[in-house]
Motif scaffolding. Structure first.
Motif: not given
Ligand code: KG4
Ligand code: ZN
Length: 348
Positions: A210-212, A257-267
């Motif tokens: 769940k974390n980035f 790298l991309v998936e974590k960036t997507v999740k953090a950007a949305v959050r």
């Protein structure tokens, strides 16, 4: 306003001259002297050799930069020098040289954070306004992998980072395991062009956490075990197999790298996604992030530094110095306060 940037945090001696204008930054010179060939035969940067090269070259690099800019040292309004993080023996060469310049010519000086410099490399080729904040910066270099939320100039919050190896370090170590040279990133991506990214199913560590945060050491170990297994089975590491391993490992690193960036950007509901650090030279990463402009619901701006500013350079240090100057306005005796800090973090 004319800024002289100086960068010696690792294995590049670089001096840049920038003019800050209302319309953006004019890069009058950005001279980079790379020690890559010297360190390649040792498979990584050798600190005492790096500092010796910096000491040998810095005055020459500085004179080349000034000559190219068409300015004299007395035309400079601000000296910006990398003060950390980095190799302390390398940092000290640049800082001492910059302090001497500042003292002799009575020019205000500022110590700049190298990672902040990487973030500001995005400002070198395009105008970025206040409307771009909040921005999420994916900072990927040889020593760092961080997701940084930038709410304004100088306002940083760490939202995720690697728990072990940095992304660049993972590229370098995997390249070593499959017998390619140093630095590994550019070689892996070159081999990957002729390889099959689906040939080996390497793990995507922490993808579903769940974390980035990131972790790349398990992926590196998985590549190591695969290579041992192939060798044990009598399979020779042909160019084709090395290319397949390179492509598969690169895909695993970029996916995370991309998936974590997507999740953090949305959050964090950001308006902009920015990339920076040496690994930002990776084409697959650049293309995959660029696609997010269309695929993410908020359609954020995705800003990627020009190729020439992806690896260490003094132009990015000068821009970061400029924005720091606006907030701090150092005096001409500010050289007294410059100290190198190998572990300097930008987060408050
Ligand atoms: O930011 P940088 O120049 O130096 C540090 O501050 O660490 O980053 C160097 C890192 C190295 O690990 C190198 O392998 C990686 O950037 N790198 C790449 C590429 N070009 C450089 N990684 C992946 N793909 C590339 N094309
Ligand atoms: Zn760097």
């Amino acid at each position: 306003m004319k800024i002289l940037g100086i960068e010696t945090s690792c294995d590049e001696t670089s001096v840049a001259v920038l003019e800050a204008k209302k319309s953006g930054f004019d890069i009058l010179a950005n001279v980079v002297s790379s020690q890559m060939k010297l360190h390649a035969k040792y498979g990584g940067v050798v600190p005492h050799l790096a500092s010796r090269e910096h000491a040998k070259n810095i005055d020459h690099v500085m004179n080349l930069a000034l000559k190219e800019s068409g300015l004299k040292i007395t035309d400079i309004d601000l000296v910006a020098v990398t003060a950390g993080p980095g190799l302390v023996s390398s940092l000290i060469i640049g800082a001492t040289y910059a302090k001497a310049l500042s003292w002799k010519h009575e020019i205000p000086i500022l110590g700049v954070n190298h990672m902040e410099g990487h973030i500001y490399s995005n400002w070198l080729s395009r105008k970025i306004s206040k409307n771009n904040f909040p921005a999420l910066c994916l900072v990927v270099s040889g020593g760092h992998t961080q997701l940084v939320l930038m709410k304004g100039h100088g306002k940083y919050k760490l939202v995720g980072e690697t728990l072990d190896d940095a992304a660049g370090e993972a590229f370098d170590k995997i390249a070593r395991i499959i017998g390619l040279g140093y630095p590994g990133g550019p070689i892996i991506s070159r081999y990957a062009e002729n390889g099959d990214p689906a040939a080996f199913n390497f793990p995507r560590p922490m993808l579903n956490h769940k974390n980035f945060n990131f972790s790349f050491s398990g992926l590196k170990t998985s590549v190591l075990y695969k290579v041992r297994e192939l060798k044990r089975d009598g399979i020779y590491l042909t160019k084709k197999i090395r290319s397949d391993i390179a492509a598969s490992a690169q895909q695993a690193i970029i996916d995370v790298l991309v998936e974590k960036t997507v999740k953090a950007a949305v959050r964090h509901n950001v308006k902009t996604i920015m990339l920076s650090g040496g690994v930002s030279a990776n084409r697959l990463l650049r293309n995959s992030l660029k696609k997010l402009e269309k695929t993410l619901p908020k359609k954020p701006n995705v800003i990627i530094p020009d190729m020439q500013f992806t690896t260490d350079n003094a132009a990015m240090i000068a821009v970061a110095g400029y924005y720091n100057f606006l907030g701090k306005k150092p005096r001409t005796d500010s050289w007294k306060g410059i100290a190198s800090d190998a572990n300097w973090e930008i987060f408050s």
